[in-house]
Each structure stands twice: as structure tokens, then as C-alpha cells.
Design an enzyme around this catalytic site. Structure first.
Site, PDB file in Angstrom:
ATOM      1  N   GLU A 168      -8.729 -13.228  12.964  1.00  0.00           N
ATOM      2  CA  GLU A 168      -7.552 -12.895  12.168  1.00  0.00           C
ATOM      3  C   GLU A 168      -7.832 -11.676  11.287  1.00  0.00           C
ATOM      4  O   GLU A 168      -8.899 -11.580  10.679  1.00  0.00           O
ATOM      5  CB  GLU A 168      -7.160 -14.082  11.278  1.00  0.00           C
ATOM      6  N   LYS A 180     -16.261 -19.371   5.250  1.00  0.00           N
ATOM      7  CA  LYS A 180     -15.677 -18.029   5.150  1.00  0.00           C
ATOM      8  C   LYS A 180     -16.616 -17.043   4.478  1.00  0.00           C
ATOM      9  O   LYS A 180     -16.531 -15.835   4.713  1.00  0.00           O
ATOM     10  CB  LYS A 180     -14.345 -18.084   4.402  1.00  0.00           C
ATOM     11  N   ASN A 235     -10.967 -18.220  13.690  1.00  0.00           N
ATOM     12  CA  ASN A 235     -10.675 -19.619  13.978  1.00  0.00           C
ATOM     13  C   ASN A 235     -11.314 -19.980  15.311  1.00  0.00           C
ATOM     14  O   ASN A 235     -10.991 -19.402  16.336  1.00  0.00           O
ATOM     15  CB  ASN A 235      -9.164 -19.854  14.019  1.00  0.00           C
ATOM     16  N   PHE A 262      10.477 -25.240   0.494  1.00  0.00           N
ATOM     17  CA  PHE A 262       9.856 -25.672   1.744  1.00  0.00           C
ATOM     18  C   PHE A 262       8.994 -26.911   1.555  1.00  0.00           C
ATOM     19  O   PHE A 262       7.951 -27.065   2.184  1.00  0.00           O
ATOM     20  CB  PHE A 262       9.054 -24.531   2.370  1.00  0.00           C
ATOM     21  N   GLU A 280     -11.480 -12.338  -3.134  1.00  0.00           N
ATOM     22  CA  GLU A 280     -11.451 -11.016  -2.515  1.00  0.00           C
ATOM     23  C   GLU A 280     -10.205 -10.294  -2.998  1.00  0.00           C
ATOM     24  O   GLU A 280      -9.324 -10.895  -3.610  1.00  0.00           O
ATOM     25  CB  GLU A 280     -11.479 -11.129  -0.981  1.00  0.00           C
ATOM     26  N   GLU A 302     -10.652 -14.057   8.914  1.00  0.00           N
ATOM     27  CA  GLU A 302     -11.472 -15.194   9.307  1.00  0.00           C
ATOM     28  C   GLU A 302     -11.441 -15.279  10.817  1.00  0.00           C
ATOM     29  O   GLU A 302     -10.645 -14.623  11.485  1.00  0.00           O
ATOM     30  CB  GLU A 302     -10.919 -16.498   8.711  1.00  0.00           C
TER      31      GLU A 302
HETATM   32  P1  ADP Z   1      -6.590 -20.006   6.326  1.00  0.00           P
HETATM   33  O1  ADP Z   1      -7.941 -20.366   6.794  1.00  0.00           O
HETATM   34  O2  ADP Z   1      -6.042 -20.991   5.392  1.00  0.00           O
HETATM   35  O3  ADP Z   1      -5.703 -19.662   7.471  1.00  0.00           O
HETATM   36  P2  ADP Z   1      -6.757 -17.144   5.824  1.00  0.00           P
HETATM   37  O4  ADP Z   1      -7.945 -16.477   5.244  1.00  0.00           O
HETATM   38  O5  ADP Z   1      -6.565 -16.969   7.272  1.00  0.00           O
HETATM   39  O6  ADP Z   1      -6.813 -18.685   5.448  1.00  0.00           O
HETATM   40  O7  ADP Z   1      -5.472 -16.639   5.038  1.00  0.00           O
HETATM   41  C1  ADP Z   1      -4.218 -17.221   5.235  1.00  0.00           C
HETATM   42  C2  ADP Z   1      -3.123 -16.253   4.840  1.00  0.00           C
HETATM   43  O8  ADP Z   1      -3.259 -15.835   3.488  1.00  0.00           O
HETATM   44  C3  ADP Z   1      -3.109 -14.973   5.626  1.00  0.00           C
HETATM   45  O9  ADP Z   1      -2.414 -15.089   6.836  1.00  0.00           O
HETATM   46  C4  ADP Z   1      -2.426 -14.018   4.663  1.00  0.00           C
HETATM   47  O10 ADP Z   1      -1.044 -14.203   4.684  1.00  0.00           O
HETATM   48  C5  ADP Z   1      -2.928 -14.469   3.343  1.00  0.00           C
HETATM   49  N1  ADP Z   1      -4.123 -13.710   2.922  1.00  0.00           N
HETATM   50  C6  ADP Z   1      -5.399 -14.078   3.079  1.00  0.00           C
HETATM   51  N2  ADP Z   1      -6.254 -13.184   2.550  1.00  0.00           N
HETATM   52  C7  ADP Z   1      -5.505 -12.195   2.033  1.00  0.00           C
HETATM   53  C8  ADP Z   1      -5.792 -10.980   1.316  1.00  0.00           C
HETATM   54  N3  ADP Z   1      -7.039 -10.614   1.030  1.00  0.00           N
HETATM   55  N4  ADP Z   1      -4.757 -10.214   0.918  1.00  0.00           N
HETATM   56  C9  ADP Z   1      -3.484 -10.582   1.195  1.00  0.00           C
HETATM   57  N5  ADP Z   1      -3.152 -11.710   1.835  1.00  0.00           N
HETATM   58  C10 ADP Z   1      -4.141 -12.522   2.258  1.00  0.00           C
HETATM   59  P1  ADP Z   2      -4.464 -21.158  10.462  1.00  0.00           P
HETATM   60  O1  ADP Z   2      -5.608 -22.105  10.290  1.00  0.00           O
HETATM   61  O2  ADP Z   2      -4.874 -19.749  10.322  1.00  0.00           O
HETATM   62  O3  ADP Z   2      -3.244 -21.525   9.676  1.00  0.00           O
HETATM   63  P2  ADP Z   2      -3.043 -22.245  12.648  1.00  0.00           P
HETATM   64  O4  ADP Z   2      -1.700 -21.921  12.198  1.00  0.00           O
HETATM   65  O5  ADP Z   2      -3.346 -22.226  14.095  1.00  0.00           O
HETATM   66  O6  ADP Z   2      -4.059 -21.249  11.995  1.00  0.00           O
HETATM   67  O7  ADP Z   2      -3.464 -23.660  11.990  1.00  0.00           O
HETATM   68  C1  ADP Z   2      -3.376 -24.780  12.706  1.00  0.00           C
HETATM   69  C2  ADP Z   2      -3.066 -25.983  11.881  1.00  0.00           C
HETATM   70  O8  ADP Z   2      -4.254 -26.720  11.781  1.00  0.00           O
HETATM   71  C3  ADP Z   2      -2.617 -25.726  10.460  1.00  0.00           C
HETATM   72  O9  ADP Z   2      -1.230 -25.789  10.343  1.00  0.00           O
HETATM   73  C4  ADP Z   2      -3.231 -26.868   9.689  1.00  0.00           C
HETATM   74  O10 ADP Z   2      -2.352 -27.960   9.619  1.00  0.00           O
HETATM   75  C5  ADP Z   2      -4.372 -27.276  10.526  1.00  0.00           C
HETATM   76  N1  ADP Z   2      -5.653 -26.867   9.973  1.00  0.00           N
HETATM   77  C6  ADP Z   2      -6.318 -25.730  10.227  1.00  0.00           C
HETATM   78  N2  ADP Z   2      -7.495 -25.724   9.617  1.00  0.00           N
HETATM   79  C7  ADP Z   2      -7.589 -26.880   8.952  1.00  0.00           C
HETATM   80  C8  ADP Z   2      -8.586 -27.469   8.123  1.00  0.00           C
HETATM   81  N3  ADP Z   2      -9.747 -26.864   7.855  1.00  0.00           N
HETATM   82  N4  ADP Z   2      -8.332 -28.671   7.587  1.00  0.00           N
HETATM   83  C9  ADP Z   2      -7.174 -29.297   7.842  1.00  0.00           C
HETATM   84  N5  ADP Z   2      -6.222 -28.801   8.616  1.00  0.00           N
HETATM   85  C10 ADP Z   2      -6.410 -27.613   9.170  1.00  0.00           C
HETATM   86 MG    MG Z   3      -6.026 -18.206   8.861  1.00  0.00          MG
END
Ligand code: ADP
Ligand code: ADP
Ligand code: MG
Length: 666
Positions: free
Chosen positions: A275, A116, A290, A348, A200, A288
């Protein structure tokens, strides 16, 4: 085109990929661990290879086992699904080295976007707006505080290698930040094997809106508009929809253009998702990218009438995109709900257990069910707690949502805690219906969790009618089997009382002769008559009936001497007594639950990672007592009040069941 695809995944996504491969005439290979020996994905594929013990780290995550399964079966391509190895550069590279196609983007772009810190820098270079932040590894909690002061609280802490909502923490002040740093670092280490974290700015009242992109190996990139995924808990998505009720045409076009710009700049060549976090003034910032198929891709497939998996396969085989941006035209509205094994009333927390009974809603042109589980199967602590996805399509948002409500009301699961009632309630939540969403929606609307059972007066009528009907059918059934109704001789009395939430509702019942769905009862309650008709038979989990001519569906269960009913997000326990017995029941002393305040119990099934206290130690309210790890999340358990620890009942490394005692106070 490929001859045989190995699907390096399990569950619903493996089944979904197999479906498209079959449609394209491509053979499929499943892989499975011990826990998945009877998995639905194994049956969905033409061949299956065993790859080891249940923990993912010993099976689905072991590259060498997947490579060897490819060699053994002669698979010429691998689809990784999501999670597991889908975003591991080394995997994409190892396959490339063996001449096996990876159905996903090229290895360098997986590497770039998998980090990231690097991804944010790339986005900024490509002209995509980014969240103000510090895109560098942070060495210590002290450095973290200094950097955060520069950015300004609140801030968001993230793992550089993060995904799936893991390793994310919000900090509103210095004290929270120090905790967040320690937790995020250790969570990142155990979940991703990489403990780099960065921070951030936390965007307030944000909405999560993402753009689906599709690129090929010939330099073409298009986008398929947006999905809104703001309904989240624990930074993980629960409900997604397309289009977003928030975007205007100009913002939509701008976001699409920026996403395509980024994909082009980094040579993206598959399906992927950019995203964004969007503030209340519709400013959007890169979150990010994906580099894989997304869980919620089904809503885009509905609105854009496209098979994304098919395009991933065609592109990986070298085909050129034939869709031009001008041709992309969304139609209607689509909503997805993720059915999770979790308890909405206990933060949850994931739930495990056997799917004793499992009935999916009926699929149709507008209702799609993606799942990888089966009745009798187990939801284990080894994998993601997602049971199924329900996706619906309608001409507009309201019709897609109405269809979703009905589908969820017919989804029956027994054996594990699940969120179906919660999802149904969301689909009727006024603020959701107005589209006023933010990622804090669930926390704000359901601050104390979600306990179903809020009854509207007309619902109360139907719940009384349905439970009386069920009870009398049970008694009749007993008569059919044994020739008598226990306790009643041959004839049932007319007076009955339904007890709901400690309140008593007396009724007078008259049988209505009829056949099949015309059979039923006329029930007089409070001076009005409820004519209920139903062909329901004892043991059926879904009860369809008419009440005064109106159709209703309920999910029903026998629980002890009573019944549990699920309807439009409500979950109600009812006991039906005769008048005489009801009088006695009213006089029964209430059974008090045992006093557990002296104990620290595990709120979820998981692993006791550490204990912060020893016998004899005094603690203050809020002090850390233990850390329980479940489904890759680390959860700190804190003292609810001051006290002195007198005994430990578990030790670090123990596997805990929900409610298991960890330690005891004096
Ligand atoms: P992941 O790789 O775990 O999906 P993300 O960077 O996509 O991580 O962030 C997951 C969620 O966290 C986002 O969908 C949002 O709800 C929240 N989030 C991430 N970054 C921010 C931010 N800078 N400010 C507010 N919410 C955030
Ligand atoms: P996001 O990664 O933004 O949450 P999704 O909802 O499509 O997007 O995520 C898909 C699923 O894949 C998540 O619910 C999680 O269980 C899994 N996943 C995504 N990234 C990872 C990771 N780096 N390591 C483990 N599981 C992951
Ligand atoms: Mg994400």
C-alpha cells in the site's frame, strides 16, 4: 495438490475461497461459532466444525481450536482469508510445525510486515520511498510531543501492530496529540494486544493507491498493477477501483517495480499488497504491506482476468508462477463497492440487527456479488459490519460506474441500517465521476453525513407516480381480499395527494386497463400526464415500471401508513391521501420529538468502557463524558454544552443499545 482446505474465516471471504477450492476439485472445511451456526459459509463448504462462542476471541482467533479442527478433519492446508488469524506469525508457524500448509506467505515475512515499525525500515532498505516518520516505539505522551515537533504537524499516529484502520489518529497540534496518544495506545492494546504506537507525517490531500503482488516459492515475483482505494471513512475503504484514474504510465511502472523490489527483498511467496499513500504531485510513499488476500482483490481479478485465490493455493502447494511480468496486461475498468451495515447519517456508525428482507442484484459476466449473509440472518456486533461486496466491470470507467449504479439500485436490504443509498449517491457524485479523489473525499463532500432525499424535478414526478401506483394497488389488494376498500366503498375517487417532506402534491388519476406490465395509471400532475405501467404486486421489494415509456427501478417498502422509496441514492418517505384527508392532515399539529438535550445517549450499539464523570460533577462543553467501544473502535463521547451531571443511568461494562441513555444532566 491439496486434498482438503480448512477455511479459517467466515462470511463472504470464506464463501469466496470455497468457490475456488470447489472449482479446483479440493474439499473444504468450514469453521463456525455459535452466531454462525446457520452461516452461509457453513453451507458453502463440504464439512463444518464448531469452534466455540460468538466472540472472535473465543472462536475464530483461537489457534488451538483451528489446529484441532484440522486434525479432526485431516485438512492438509488452511486458507486464513483476511482479518482474524491471517496476519499472525504464530498461526503460520504452528501450522508449519504440524506439516499443514498455510495458504499465505512464509511465517518470517508475515512477522516482518505485521510490525509497521519493522516494515517501514525494511521498505526503506529496499529502496522504497517512505513517509517521514519516527519508526520506533514511543514510550509516553511527552516523548510523543517532542518527536512530533521534530517531524512537524499534522502527524499521523499508528499502532505498530495495526490493521483495518484501527488505532489510527490524526493530530494537528499538541493537545490533539496527547488525546491521540492515549486513545491509540489503548485501542491498540485492546484490538491487537500490543500497545506500541509510532508517528509519521500526515500527507495532505492523499490518495491511497496499492499494488497487488504475486510471488512463488521459486523466487519469482510479479505485480498486477494498482488499485485505488481513496474513498474511505474512518481510514477504512468503501469504494475501490482498478486502474487508478490518477496514475500515469511512468508512475505506475515505478510503483510496480518498487513493490516487486520490496517483495523480492523480503522473500515474499504468495499474493500480497503493497500500500502507498500518494500526494497530489504523484509522489508515492510506502504505507504498509498486507500479507494476505485483500477485501478488494475482486477488482484486480476482473481487470486482469485472474483468480488470485487459485494462485495462492497453487503457490502454497509449491507450483511455480507461469505468468511473466511481460504478459500482465490489464483490460477495461472495475469498481467495487462495500455494502456495510452502518448509518451514513450518523457518522457511519455500525448498525446491528436482523436482515428481515435481503435481495441481491442479479449476477452476470460483468456484475459480481460476494456475500456471506442470508435473508433472516443477523448482523451481530461480534464481527465486521460488511454485508456484501458488489464489483462491476466495464470497457471504461464510466461504464463500470453506470453498471454499479444500476446494480445498487436493485440491492434491497431491510432490517439494518445500510449504506446502499450512500454508495449509489457516490456513484453519481460529479467529483467522483471526474476522478478527483482523496482520502478526505467523504468528509469533504458529506461533512454532515449523508441523508438521502435530494430530489431533482423529474425525479419528483416519478416518485409521485410510483407512490400513487403503490397506494392504489394496496387498496385494490384489500378489496381482493375482503371485498371492499376500507373507507372508500367500491369505487376510488380520482383526486389524490402525495405528501413528500411536508409538501403536498395533488394529482388526478385515471386507471389504465391492461395486462401484466401494461397495467397502470395515467396521472395528471401540474398539467402534464405521467403514464405509469408496472406489473408490481403488493409486498415485492423491487418495483420495475415505465413512466411515459422510460424504464425505472425503485426499491420500495411499506412504512406505517406510507411508503419509503429508494432510487439513485435518494430515500424518500411518501404518504398518499385522498384530497379530503390531505386537507385534514395539513391541519394536524406537528409531533415534536422529545427533548433529549438533558441526556447523553449512546450513538451506537456497543460496550460502555468507562465513565469520566460522577453525579454532581460540573462539565464544560467538550469535556469527556464516557467512552463507548463498538466493533473494536473506541469513541469518546463529549459534553455538547456546559452543565451539571445529576444521574448515571449506566455503568462501565454495560452493553448499550443505540439511543440508550448513559447519563442525565440537571
Ligand atoms: P491499516 O493497517 O489500518 O490499513 P494503513 O497504514 O494502511 O493502516 O493506513 C490506513 C489509511 O490511513 C490509509 O489508507 C490512508 O487513508 C490513511 N493514512 C495512513 N497513513 C497516512 C499518512 N501518513 N498520511 C495520510 N494518510 C494516511
Ligand atoms: P486494510 O487492512 O488495509 O484495511 P482491507 O480493507 O483488505 O485492508 O482489510 C480487510 C479487513 O480485515 C478490514 O476491514 C478489517 O476488518 C480486517 N482486518 C485487517 N487487519 C486486521 C487486524 N490486524 N485485526 C483485525 N482486523 C483486521
Ligand atoms: Mg492499510
Amino acid at each position: 495438490m491439496f486434498k482438503k482446505i480448512l477455511i479459517a474465516n467466515r462470511g463472504e471471504i470464506a464463501c469466496r475461497i470455497a468457490r475456488t477450492a470447489r472449482k479446483m476439485g479440493i474439499k473444504t472445511v468450514a469453521v463456525y461459532s455459535d452466531a454462525d451456526k446457520y452461516g452461509r459459509h457453513v453451507k458453502a463448504c463440504d464439512e463444518a466444525i464448531y469452534i466455540g462462542p460468538s466472540p472472535a476471541a473465543e472462536s475464530y482467533l483461537v489457534m488451538e481450536k483451528l489446529l484441532s479442527a484440522c486434525r479432526q478433519t485431516g485438512a492438509d492446508a488452511v486458507h486464513p482469508g483476511y482479518g482474524f488469524l491471517s496476519e499472525r506469525t504464530q498461526f503460520a508457524q504452528a501450522l508449519a510445525d504440524e506439516g499443514i500448509a498455510f495458504i499465505g506467505p512464509n511465517a518470517p515475512v508475515v512477522k516482518l510486515m505485521g510490525d509497521k515499525i519493522l516494515a517501514n525500515r525494511a521498505a526503506k532498505e529496499a529502496g522504497v520511498p517512505t513517509v517521514p516518520g519516527h519508526w520506533d516505539q514511543i514510550p509516553s505522551a511527552e516523548d510523543c510531543v517532542a518527536i512530533a515537533q521534530g517531524i512537524g504537524f499534522p502527524i499521523m499516529m499508528k499502532a505498530a501492530a495495526g490493521g483495518g484502520g484501527k488505532g489510527i489518529r490524526i493530530a494537528r497540534d499538541e493537545a490533539e496529540l496527547k488525546d491521540a496518544f492515549r486513545l491509540a495506545t489503548s485501542e491498540a492494546r485492546s484490538a491487537f494486544g500490543d500497545d506500541r504506537v509510532f508517528i509519521e507525517k500526515f500527507i495532505e490531500q492523499p490518495r491511497h493507491i496499492e499494488i497487488q503482488v504475486l510471488g512463488d516459492k521459486h523466487g519469482n515475483v510479479i505485480h498486477l498493477d494498482e488499485r485505488e482505494c481513496s474513498i474511505q471513512r474512518r481510514h477504512q475503504k468503501v469504494i475501490e477501483e482498478a486502474p487508478s484514474p490518477f496514475l500515469d504510465g511512468a508512475t505506475r511502472r515505478e510503483m510496480g517495480m518498487r513493490a516487486v523490489g520490496l517483495a523480492k527483498a523480503c522473500g515474499y511467496d504468495s499474493a500480497g499488497t503493497v500500500e502507498f499513500i500518494v500526494d497530489q504531485r504523484r509522489n508515492f510513499f510506502f504505507l504498509e504491506m498486507n500479507t494476505r488476500l485483500q477485501v478488494e482483490h475482486s477488482v484486480t481479478e476482473f481487470t486482469h482476468n485472474i483468480d488470485l485465490v487459485e494462485w495462492m493455493i497453487r503457490i502454497a502447494a509449491g507450483e511455480e508462477l507461469t505468468i511473466r511480468q511481460e504478459d500482465v496486461q490489464p483490460h477495461g475498468w472495475s469498481v467495487e463497492a462495500r455494502v456495510y451495515a452502518e448509518d451514513p447519517n450518523r457518522k457511519f456508525m455500525p448498525s446491528t440487527g436482523r436482515l428481515v428482507r435481503y435481495r441481491e442484484p442479479v449476477e452476470s459476466e460483468d456484475v459480481r456479488i460476494d456475500s456471506g449473509v442470508y435473508e433472516g440472518g443477523e448482523i451481530s456486533m461480534f464481527y465486521d459490519p460488511m454485508i456484501s461486496k458488489v464489483t462491476t466491470w466495464g470497457r471504461d470507467r464510466d461504464s463500470a460506474i453506470a453498471l454499479m449504479r444500476r446494480a445498487l439500485d436493485e440491492f434491497y436490504i431491510n432490517g439494518v441500517h445500510h449504506n446502499i443509498a450512500f454508495l449509489t449517491a457516490l456513484m453519481a457524485n460529479p467529483r467522483f465521476l471526474q476522478g478527483r479523489l482523496s482520502t478526505a473525499f467523504i468528509a469533504e463532500e458529506y461533512p454532515d453525513g449523508f441523508a438521502p432525499a435530494l430530489l431533482e424535478p423529474q425525479d419528483l414526478d416519478s416518485i409521485v407516480a410510483v407512490s400513487v401506483l403503490m397506494h392504489l394497488r394496496y387498496l385494490h389488494r384489500a378489496k381482493d381480499v375482503s371485498g371492499q376498500m376500507p373507507g372508500y366503498g367500491r369505487k376510488l375517487p380520482p383526486g389524490w395527494v402525495a405528501m413528500i417532506a411536508k409538501k403536498y402534491y395533488p394529482v388526478l388519476v385515471e386507471e389504465h386497463a391492461g395486462r401484466g406490465s401494461e397495467e397502470g395509471f395515467d396521472i395528471v400532475r401540474d398539467g402534464h400526464t405521467l403514464s405509469i405501467r408496472s406489473d408490481w404486486v403488493v409486498g415485492e421489494p423491487v418495483l420495475r415500471c415505465t413512466i411515459n415509456g422510460q424504464p425505472h427501478s425503485f426499491k420500495v417498502e411499506r412504512v406505517g401508513i406510507g411508503y419509503r422509496l429508494y432510487h439513485l441514492g435518494a430515500e424518500v418517505d411518501v404518504i398518499v391521501y385522498t384530497k379530503e384527508v390531505a386537507e385534514l392532515a395539513k391541519m394536524m399539529p406537528e409531533r415534536k420529538p422529545p427533548d433529549m438535550s438533558k441526556y447523553l445517549v449512546s450513538p451506537m450499539p456497543g460496550l460502555l468502557q468507562s465513565l469520566a464523570v460522577e453525579p454532581g460533577e460540573r462539565v464544560d462543553s467538550g469535556d469527556e463524558l464516557a467512552i463507548v467501544q463498538a466493533m473494536k473502535m473506541e469513541n469518546i463521547l463529549r459534553a455538547a454544552q456546559a452543565g451539571k451531571v445529576c444521574k448515571l443511568h449506566a455503568k462501565a461494562g454495560d452493553t448499550l443499545s443505540v439511543g440508550q441513555i448513559i447519563l442525565e444532566f440537571e
